[in-house]
Scaffold this active site. Structure first.
Site, short mmCIF file in Angstrom:
data_model
loop_
_atom_site.label_atom_id
_atom_site.label_comp_id
_atom_site.label_asym_id
_atom_site.label_seq_id
_atom_site.Cartn_x
_atom_site.Cartn_y
_atom_site.Cartn_z
N ASP A 1 -7.66 18.30 -15.07
CA ASP A 1 -7.79 16.73 -15.59
C ASP A 1 -7.68 16.94 -16.78
O ASP A 1 -8.34 17.31 -17.21
CB ASP A 1 -9.65 16.45 -14.93
CG ASP A 1 -10.45 15.47 -15.29
OD1 ASP A 1 -9.18 14.03 -16.16
OD2 ASP A 1 -11.00 14.85 -14.42
N LYS B 1 -8.49 5.18 -18.92
CA LYS B 1 -8.98 5.96 -20.67
C LYS B 1 -7.80 5.50 -20.98
O LYS B 1 -7.61 4.12 -21.43
CB LYS B 1 -9.59 6.84 -20.20
CG LYS B 1 -10.70 6.91 -18.80
CD LYS B 1 -12.00 6.13 -19.35
CE LYS B 1 -12.57 7.03 -18.22
NZ LYS B 1 -12.41 6.37 -16.80
N ARG C 1 1.10 -1.13 0.01
CA ARG C 1 0.46 0.03 -0.19
C ARG C 1 1.07 1.53 0.34
O ARG C 1 0.55 2.40 -0.71
CB ARG C 1 -0.75 -0.47 1.11
CG ARG C 1 -1.57 1.38 1.58
CD ARG C 1 -2.92 1.41 2.09
NE ARG C 1 -2.17 1.02 3.61
CZ ARG C 1 -1.70 1.14 5.07
NH1 ARG C 1 -1.39 2.81 4.63
NH2 ARG C 1 -1.51 0.55 5.68
N TYR D 1 -17.22 16.33 -15.68
CA TYR D 1 -17.38 15.50 -15.64
C TYR D 1 -18.72 14.56 -14.12
O TYR D 1 -18.46 15.49 -13.69
CB TYR D 1 -16.31 14.17 -15.24
CG TYR D 1 -16.79 12.61 -14.45
CD1 TYR D 1 -17.95 12.18 -15.94
CD2 TYR D 1 -15.81 12.19 -14.03
CE1 TYR D 1 -17.86 10.88 -15.33
CE2 TYR D 1 -16.82 11.03 -13.35
CZ TYR D 1 -17.42 10.49 -14.37
OH TYR D 1 -17.72 8.66 -14.13
#
Length: 395
Positions: free
Chosen positions: A171, A196, A48, A100
């Site tokens: 973004d 994406k 992590r 978005y």
């Protein structure tokens, strides 16, 4: 397209294996690592907090975006959430009115809980934007091109207006580091949904936050470990593999998108086409200035009612009805009921999202096949329209 960045993508992680000289970087699945001795941890102790496979991807993304470091997260929305950890209660965030849907949902939900204040502003409206800056925001959030209407704002101008006291976040998901580098335009942080274009094959969910300055990178890295949103080693491995074809994929994506945008722009059953690569697009000149390529996302509105729109989508054979974007396959979606369903009707209308709007993520299939598919779908709809008009005229 920047050839140097494309080469950097191809070389992601190549020859990083110092033990055996493997061309492909190893996949380290281990959740934990031994200490050399009591009180003597190695570079990695728990995945992590740090993982060699994830670090390969982070280093590549930082290099591509021109940042000092990157944090790779478990999803694009976890990357957005990570940035919100920099806020204190009462801090103001300026967010685009046409952001978005998931970003809209997160910021409105945080504001309702008192985690921050948020103002959704048309950042293309100079007067409204400047007025909001007077309220001394902590974060300026920028999306360009916007989702789903492909609006363009001048990143450099907005960042200059915001000043040094504001954290400028861009973004960059609708493009890629090959096409736009916001850190060079004045941004402090860049985020991606690596789901994406970065990965590009619709088989991994992930995100990333890339920082321009060491101090900011240290803060987001600390918070990512603290709240546990770092990406898994396997997802990082697959994303690194995907990024190696980024340059050649983007080239084909853009060629196809431009051809489809021009086809739609000249079709009698289409009202409006939103694609920055078209010269009549309001943001065309700004996009040419700050982007190296116009991307492969476009939206359009038709002259159809809702039933006819649904039939048009059903007639398509090579465009899958699905959310997300940036994969090698072509997708079509209905933002009002899919990607932006989290926005209420008033917010959708304010952003310009109507029930007639369709968004397309153009893939890398043969463009003639894609155009033929659109042509046959429109022809079938036109036959229905002609039949209906004939029935009406005959009483």
């Amino acid at each position: 397209m920047n050839q140097q960045r494309a080469t950097q993508a191809v070389r992601a992680g190549i020859e990083s294996d110092q033990q055996y000289g493997a061309v492909t970087p190893p996949l380290y699945l281990s959740s934990n690592y031994t200490f050399e001795d009591l009180g003597s941890p190695r570079k990695y102790d728990y995945s992590r907090s740090g993982n060699p496979t994830r670090d390969v991807l982070a280093e590549c993304l930082a290099e591509l975006e021109g940042g000092v470091g990157a944090v790779v997260t478990s999803s694009g929305m976890s990357a957005v959430h990570l940035v919100t950890q920099l806020l204190e209660p009462g801090d103001l965030v300026i967010v685009p009115h046409d952001c978005y849907g998931g970003t809209y949902r997160l910021f409105t939900s945080l504001a309702k809980k008192g985690g921050c204040r948020v103002k959704f502003v048309d950042q293309g409206d100079a007067k409204a934007f400047q007025a909001t800056l007077q309220e001394k925001p902590r974060i300026l959030w920028i999306e360009t091109p916007s989702n789903p209407l492909l609006r363009i704002v001048d990143v450099e101008q907005l960042c200059q207006q915001a000043g040094d006291d504001v954290i400028k976040v861009v973004d960059n998901t609708f493009l890629s580091p090959i096409q736009q580098k916001p850190l060079e335009l004045g941004a402090d942080l860049v985020i991606h949904s690596t789901t994406k274009y970065i990965n590009g094959h619709s088989d991994v969910v992930g995100g990333a936050v890339i920082a321009k300055a060491p101090e900011l990178h240290e803060q987001v890295a600390w918070w990512a470990n603290c709240i546990g949103i770092t990406a898994s080693p396997f997802d990082s491995f697959i994303t690194t593999r995907g990024i190696r074809t980024l340059g050649i994929r983007i080239k084909k994506h853009e060629e196809n998108a431009h051809a489809i945008a021009e086809f739609l722009d000249n079709h009698p059953l289409v009202n409006n086409v939103y694609y920055p690569g078209l010269e009549h697009h309001p943001g065309h000149l700004v996009a040419r200035k700050q982007q190296q390529g116009f991307g492969a996302m476009l939206s359009f509105t038709t002259r159809f009612n809702q039933d006819t729109l649904a039939k048009f989508i059903r007639e398509l054979k090579l465009f899958s009805l699905a959310e997300s974007l940036g994969g090698v396959e072509s997708l079509i979606c209905h933002p009002a009921t899919m990607t932006h369903a989290a926005m209420d009707e008033a917010a959708q209308l304010e952003a310009g999202i109507t029930s007639q709007l369709l968004r397309v993520s153009v893939g890398i299939e043969e463009v003639d096949d894609l155009l033929a598919d659109l042509t046959q779908a429109f022809e079938r709809i036109q036959l229905d329209i002609d039949k209906h008009q004939k029935e009406v005229s005959n009483g």
